[in-house]
Design a protein around this motif. Sequence first.
Motif, PDB file in Angstrom:
ATOM      1  N   MET A  55     -21.061  56.372  25.533  1.00 49.13           N
ATOM      2  CA  MET A  55     -20.235  57.447  24.983  1.00 49.13           C
ATOM      3  C   MET A  55     -20.624  57.676  23.528  1.00 49.13           C
ATOM      4  SD  MET A  55     -18.350  58.685  27.291  1.00 49.13           S
ATOM      5  CE  MET A  55     -19.750  58.500  28.375  1.00 49.13           C
ATOM      6  N   PRO A  56     -21.075  58.889  23.199  1.00 47.05           N
ATOM      7  CA  PRO A  56     -21.534  59.174  21.837  1.00 47.05           C
ATOM      8  C   PRO A  56     -20.366  59.380  20.883  1.00 47.05           C
ATOM      9  CG  PRO A  56     -21.608  61.170  23.129  1.00 47.05           C
ATOM     10  CD  PRO A  56     -21.130  60.088  24.065  1.00 47.05           C
ATOM     11  N   MET A  57     -20.588  59.037  19.644  1.00 49.73           N
ATOM     12  CA  MET A  57     -19.559  59.208  18.611  1.00 49.73           C
ATOM     13  C   MET A  57     -20.193  59.872  17.397  1.00 49.73           C
ATOM     14  SD  MET A  57     -16.961  57.659  20.057  1.00 49.73           S
ATOM     15  CE  MET A  57     -16.843  56.628  21.530  1.00 49.73           C
ATOM     16  N   THR A  58     -19.402  60.672  16.722  1.00 46.69           N
ATOM     17  CA  THR A  58     -19.826  61.175  15.418  1.00 46.69           C
ATOM     18  C   THR A  58     -18.689  60.934  14.433  1.00 46.69           C
ATOM     19  OG1 THR A  58     -18.939  63.411  15.620  1.00 46.69           O
ATOM     20  CG2 THR A  58     -21.139  63.034  16.541  1.00 46.69           C
ATOM     21  N   SER A  59     -18.965  61.198  13.178  1.00 44.70           N
ATOM     22  CA  SER A  59     -17.953  60.921  12.152  1.00 44.70           C
ATOM     23  C   SER A  59     -16.874  61.999  12.111  1.00 44.70           C
ATOM     24  CB  SER A  59     -18.613  60.802  10.783  1.00 44.70           C
ATOM     25  OG  SER A  59     -19.262  62.003  10.469  1.00 44.70           O
TER      26      SER A  59
ATOM     27  N   LYS B 210     -15.089  41.596  12.295  1.00 41.86           N
ATOM     28  CA  LYS B 210     -14.166  41.169  11.246  1.00 41.86           C
ATOM     29  C   LYS B 210     -14.611  41.733   9.898  1.00 41.86           C
ATOM     30  CE  LYS B 210     -10.856  38.628   9.387  1.00 41.86           C
ATOM     31  NZ  LYS B 210      -9.453  39.060   9.479  1.00 41.86           N
ATOM     32  N   SER B 211     -15.914  41.726   9.660  1.00 42.13           N
ATOM     33  CA  SER B 211     -16.392  42.191   8.361  1.00 42.13           C
ATOM     34  C   SER B 211     -16.207  43.695   8.197  1.00 42.13           C
ATOM     35  CB  SER B 211     -17.876  41.866   8.189  1.00 42.13           C
ATOM     36  OG  SER B 211     -18.079  40.498   8.363  1.00 42.13           O
ATOM     37  N   THR B 212     -16.441  44.416   9.284  1.00 41.82           N
ATOM     38  CA  THR B 212     -16.363  45.873   9.183  1.00 41.82           C
ATOM     39  C   THR B 212     -15.214  46.439  10.006  1.00 41.82           C
ATOM     40  OG1 THR B 212     -17.917  46.027  11.009  1.00 41.82           O
ATOM     41  CG2 THR B 212     -18.823  46.183   8.771  1.00 41.82           C
ATOM     42  N   GLY B 213     -14.459  45.540  10.651  1.00 41.91           N
ATOM     43  CA  GLY B 213     -13.330  46.004  11.448  1.00 41.91           C
ATOM     44  C   GLY B 213     -12.089  45.217  11.108  1.00 41.91           C
ATOM     45  N   ASN B 214     -11.158  45.177  12.032  1.00 43.87           N
ATOM     46  CA  ASN B 214      -9.909  44.496  11.729  1.00 43.87           C
ATOM     47  C   ASN B 214      -9.832  43.095  12.340  1.00 43.87           C
ATOM     48  OD1 ASN B 214      -7.576  44.976  10.168  1.00 43.87           O
ATOM     49  ND2 ASN B 214      -6.339  44.954  12.036  1.00 43.87           N
TER      50      ASN B 214
ATOM     51  N   PHE C 264     -13.352  47.931  15.641  1.00 45.29           N
ATOM     52  CA  PHE C 264     -12.092  47.573  14.985  1.00 45.29           C
ATOM     53  C   PHE C 264     -11.548  46.280  15.572  1.00 45.29           C
ATOM     54  CE2 PHE C 264      -7.459  47.794  14.633  1.00 45.29           C
ATOM     55  CZ  PHE C 264      -7.278  48.164  13.305  1.00 45.29           C
TER      56      PHE C 264
ATOM     57  N   THR D 101     -15.887  51.853   9.520  1.00 48.69           N
ATOM     58  CA  THR D 101     -15.258  53.171   9.408  1.00 48.69           C
ATOM     59  C   THR D 101     -16.319  54.253   9.247  1.00 48.69           C
ATOM     60  OG1 THR D 101     -13.444  52.104   8.282  1.00 48.69           O
ATOM     61  CG2 THR D 101     -13.554  54.486   8.080  1.00 48.69           C
TER      62      THR D 101
ATOM     63  N   ASP E  94     -13.997  63.109  17.336  1.00 48.47           N
ATOM     64  CA  ASP E  94     -15.238  62.841  18.067  1.00 48.47           C
ATOM     65  C   ASP E  94     -15.601  61.361  17.974  1.00 48.47           C
ATOM     66  OD1 ASP E  94     -17.265  63.692  19.731  1.00 48.47           O
ATOM     67  OD2 ASP E  94     -18.627  64.217  18.094  1.00 48.47           O
TER      68      ASP E  94
ATOM     69  N   ALA F 188     -13.655  63.898  12.870  1.00 50.09           N
ATOM     70  CA  ALA F 188     -12.385  63.462  13.455  1.00 50.09           C
ATOM     71  C   ALA F 188     -12.248  64.041  14.862  1.00 50.09           C
ATOM     72  CB  ALA F 188     -11.220  63.914  12.584  1.00 50.09           C
TER      73      ALA F 188
ATOM     74  N   PHE G 156     -16.284  54.284  12.545  1.00 50.44           N
ATOM     75  CA  PHE G 156     -16.516  53.694  13.867  1.00 50.44           C
ATOM     76  C   PHE G 156     -17.241  54.641  14.823  1.00 50.44           C
ATOM     77  CE2 PHE G 156     -12.892  51.389  12.101  1.00 50.44           C
ATOM     78  CZ  PHE G 156     -13.367  50.087  12.172  1.00 50.44           C
TER      79      PHE G 156
END
Lengths: 980, 485
Positions: B295-299, B317-321, B313, B364, B303, B301, B366
């Motif tokens: 599933m493709p994602m773009t920055s 841990k370093s770049t997520g929660n 997320f 972020t 998408d 909102a 993501f």
Amino acid sequence: MRKLFLLLMGIVVLAQVALAQRTISGTVTDENGNPLPNVSVVVRGTTTGTITNEEGKYSLTLPGNAKALVFSSINKSPVERQIGTASSIDALLKDEDKSLQEVVVTGYGTQKKKDLTGNIASVKGAAIANTPVQSFEQALAGRATGVQITVPSGVLNAPPVFRIRGTNSISLSSQPLIIVDGVPVASGDFSATSAAGNALASINPNDIETIDIAKDAAATAIYGSRAANGVVFITTKRGKSGKARVSYNGSVSWTSVYGVPEVLNAQQYTDFKNMAAANNPNVNSTNPAGAGYTKFATATDANGNLIDTRWADIVYRQGLSQDHNLNVSGGNDNTTYYFSVGYSDQEGIQRKNDFTRKNILFNVDSRINKVLTIGGKISYSNEMNLQSLGSGSLSGEAFATNGAGRTVFNTSPNVAPYKNDGTYNIENGTSFNSNTIGRMNNSVTVGFYNPVPQLDLNRSNSESNHIQSFTYLQLKPLSWITLKSLYAIDYLFVDNEIFQTPVHGDGATLNGNASSTLGKNKRWTWSNTAQFDYIFNSAHTVSALVGNEQDRRTGIGFGLNRQNLSDPAFNIIQAGFVTPNTAGLGYGENYLLSSFGRINYDYKKKYYFSGNIRNDQYSAFADKASTFWGASAGWEIAKESFWENSGLGNVINQFKLRGSYGKVGNTSGIGDYGIYSTYGSGLYGGLPTLLFNFAGNPNLQWETSSKIDVGVNIGLFNDRLRIEATRYYNDIKDLILNVPQSPSAGVPNNIPSNVGSMYNKGWEFSIAGTPIQTKDFSWNSTLNITTNKNEVTALAPGLTEILTATSLETVSRSAVGFPLGSLYLVRNGGVDPATGRRIVLNKAGQPVLYQYVVPAGQFQWTNPDGTQYKENGVAVGITQAKDGVMYGNTTPKIYGGFDNSFRYKSFDLNVLLTYQFGYFVYYGSNAGLHDMRFWNNHVDVLTAWSKPGDVSTVPKPVYGDNVSNGSGLPMSYNAFKVIL
Amino acid sequence: MKKQIKYIICLSLGVGMLSSSCNKELLSPVPQTSVSDATAFDTPARVANQVNSMYQAFKSGNFYGGRAQIAGDIIGEEFLNETTNLVTGADVWNLNPTGTSTNFVKNMWAQAYYAINICNLFIDGMAAKGSSVVGTTLANNYIGEARLIRATIYLKLLQHYARPYADGNGSKPGLPLRLTGIKESGASALARSTVAEVYTQILNDLNFAETNLPLNYASAILNTTRAHRNTAIALKSRVYLAMQNYPAAVTEATKIVPQATAPFSATTGVAHALQANIINVFRTPYTTTESILSMPMTSTAGDNPGTQNQLGFYFAKSTGNGEFSLNPVGIIGNAGWLVTDARRGFNAVVSGKPYLNLKYNGGTPFTDYAPVIRYAEVMLTLAEALARTNAGVNVKALALLNAVRQRSDALTILAPATQTDLINAILLERRIELLGEGMRNFDLMRLLQTIPAKGTAPAKSSADAGYIWPISADEMSLNPLMTDN
């Protein structure tokens, strides 16, 4: 030629006969000496009469027994003159005494209050001027029967909940229609930020002359499909002829927060949380080297003093407000004007929550000649609604992590807003993983966000520019005909501006977040009316109105959102950010095309009848047109001769029975395109999509209210004491509910359908009097009482309940047979003295004990004897869905006000007591105040159960427990009955 | 008087004009920001955009954009819950979600069926109009995509809301089988079909898709984000594995893994093959031939998966929660998984705990692509199916297993001694290779294996309540024919 001669002869003969009967003539003028045409001149006790001509002159042949003449005209006090032997009698008709003959606005016209058969309450503008409010309706509470105002939060310029005779819709708005100077206007919150932006704040309360509130079908039906929630008519001040009068008034006021819950101080918090941790065997409270070590400890500040932060003192403040108004009014006989400027600067109880209004109003009326009058209004208002950190008090904000009101009690008092080096107290700087307040000496985090950097650095503002103007042209070709055309605009432009700092809080995860959006809400209305007023034979007063109206609204919104700030020093959206998004896109339009009519009739001010009808065509429906109507009748018994002659008439000067019935509608808040099933645009990996996103209902129609109103108006001692009593019943059908489909049907939305019904019924009483009236001192007193009973009588087929969530919590449930929005809760059974566990009642009312931590061999839910709780042999827990009960109504059963005004010479004092009672409030914060996680607690937890035999309302504190307090399980523990 | 008459005439004229100048057309506004259902199939562009919309619904953060994979992983034993947050699946991890659990049980059910309805509406609309607008060939391509998406959704739903096929050969209650589009009230009631009936429909759809989908598209990104023939074949191998129909799994997987020995690659359609370095599969541009469907994602909102739905997320841990850390006694505790294995490179210790920190490390907003099916999985599926259908140590099965292992760990050559050892080695390899890709619950449940205890969460045998999820409480209250698990 001969024929002509014979005719002349005939006239001469007739004239001679007339002379024998005696003729009288004269001129009728007004107070300024201008001749009055169309004045009725009637011989008393007969039907013989005439009307005056253009020059105010009349001539009348008197019957032999004529004793006196009665002169009467619309809006003038009638005058009687003895004839005696005079052959000429002039008369001077004065305008009616307005104080006795008050006029109310009835929509496209006015009517004498005494002649009303519909139900309209009036409030003088003076009563609400100079009150510390942002919009007029905030000051209406308790001022009139049937009017309920509930201010839901301390956020400046948040629209109050405005209800007339209860809540009249479930899904649509129950806000009454607001008509300002004959023009429907925008109302509601137009802000898209954490600041509230009530559109009605654009009307400076100091510019209001009167507020008339139409409540029953007869009084509201002239507004047809928009009338079901009542209609509020605002009349702004207009000029009076005479020398220019300049008036200034100013005020300064202070507001303070009250009712802030008393929470534990730092030492109490530290000790209490350590005890709670020790009570939880799953929490490591003893081994600092072990995982999940939980220990609370106080800290000291740079001066070595104990840190004991009262967060309420940081979030709240005493707000200072100032208000200045200057107006000039005047004119000559033909042209009058009213010009006003206002400036209001108010500080809210929350730091950084401010409201500023600058407004200007110019009203002018100019009579060009006897026939033609033109006039208009120019009104402009600029409002700044400022906020930094969301209050958590507006709709939808309740569980926002950053809600300022919430941080007051969910943040530990043993940490400070600043570290001892003076920087913000944040966990480990600004990285993603540490977006909470610094823990200081505690071993765990003890709060969500630190409110201070957000209060300092964030903005969530809304600026309204509101133009409300109209021009009209009025023709009076004959004294009894008034033709009027009025074109109005109501343009509301709202700039929303949000900045969230990357330093801490909501903006931190995005490394800074900014949005600027513009909402353009434009409306024009054009109404054309013809009004006919005529008195037949001095007995039959007829007033008729026909008209049409167009009402066009468009709404456009667009904006920008930018994230990931390129330099931490930037704080405006125009600066550098990495990620751009759109924001606040919106488009809507609707159109209402109407024609309407009204007839008012009375016979000798004894028998009254009125009828209203309106046909509305609305763009949001497939079947466009529908007709609404209302009719009323009244009987003024005090005008009957048997009454007047009985001696009762000396005491009771008015005894009027009235009743009305009609059918009106509601469309307020309905979507513009609800009849269409639509596909919307989206993205799939950057490529465009067309996604089925809304299932419409082509059969959508108006909600309709059938309203019955029966009442009596009594005036005693020449109106020194006035009593009104009214019984109302409002049967609402075709309520639009968004009917949920089973999720597996895959429909993206709950489909709007006209399926519900409910009713509101109750009584209204008011007693108004003037107990003391001397030259220097007077005391006026009004007591009003309104009762309301609401019951939902039908929801959608297969839909037994409507649950309304408040963010994460769902305690409001509407179901057939219960009042709208009843509290749906599990009943609290107290605290078990033996074990300190919370007792709740299951559906059948049997006590069940809860423990948060379950030691081996024990159970979470137990019977009072300690055995595992089971239903039908199966071990289960208590849930809201299964064990909740309809615990109480949330709308007041009784509300009203007790208004006293005193005047001594030129000093006024007004004392208003308002009240609402007979309902329940769900105080969700009370759950938070007893949450056994790191949250701070109400001081009453110090009385919590600690050993067998203790009787307490607070269970044994066990660290982490958020069920016993009613957070995880909505419970009656947090519902409070409002008695007075 | 004359003057007055003039006024009356003027005004009458005016009123007359007004009545006629009422803007009747304003009474029938046409939506400007959306397209009416009456015209949604009118142009080739609208039809093409609707095809994208089916994928858009499928890749919602509540489904294959994040939470579908996350749910599959956190049910299993590889992860430990760090935040006890119900919003991010604390109850799913604890194997005790209720029918009212909003964030997984209710939301995934609702989003999955919404996406199914999008597919059904599309199939109906194509029959009614769209096919004549775009022509038969393209129409069949598109309908093939619709049916493939629908099949993939039903397959995922079966893994959570129905008993495994192995329990009674599909005789247990399955899902309400929705095959026609719904846009009006009145269709709420529908009973559950059996598990076998749902699988039959899935295979019907995938067979249609295999026949009608194009062999490939013009770009690598479309080959990864749109379904083509090999996508249907790959998914069928997964379906047959779930049904324990190993001969059929062999048949399907062999179509795209035809070689007897390494290197393996698809020889028709998109040339799927393992990448030399697995890291590259999970790094921009995410469109290697190893990713059969992602599933493709773009920055932008909307998408990307949206708040608290993103794989990164939850697992980073370093770049997520860091919602979930790696269970030290889960697969990362396996001594045979060497520290030099490239796949260990996805793991990292942060703040004293191991996390799957770098598989989805975009941070972020993501935009890490969310994997749906990968060539490595098909290879291991084929290996397992071969191993189970052939006595002893099947040579090709072992070759496939070692191909996957040695791609990341050149030092190890696996050499199981028996058929059972081979099968177990393949199952173990799936845990390593597909960690964080949502396949753990699938692998446990298709074999009716006990879900092992982890942290404070209990073990659940296939006979225990809580082995599968309850049905959404909304479905229970609004669909009178629905039965709960």
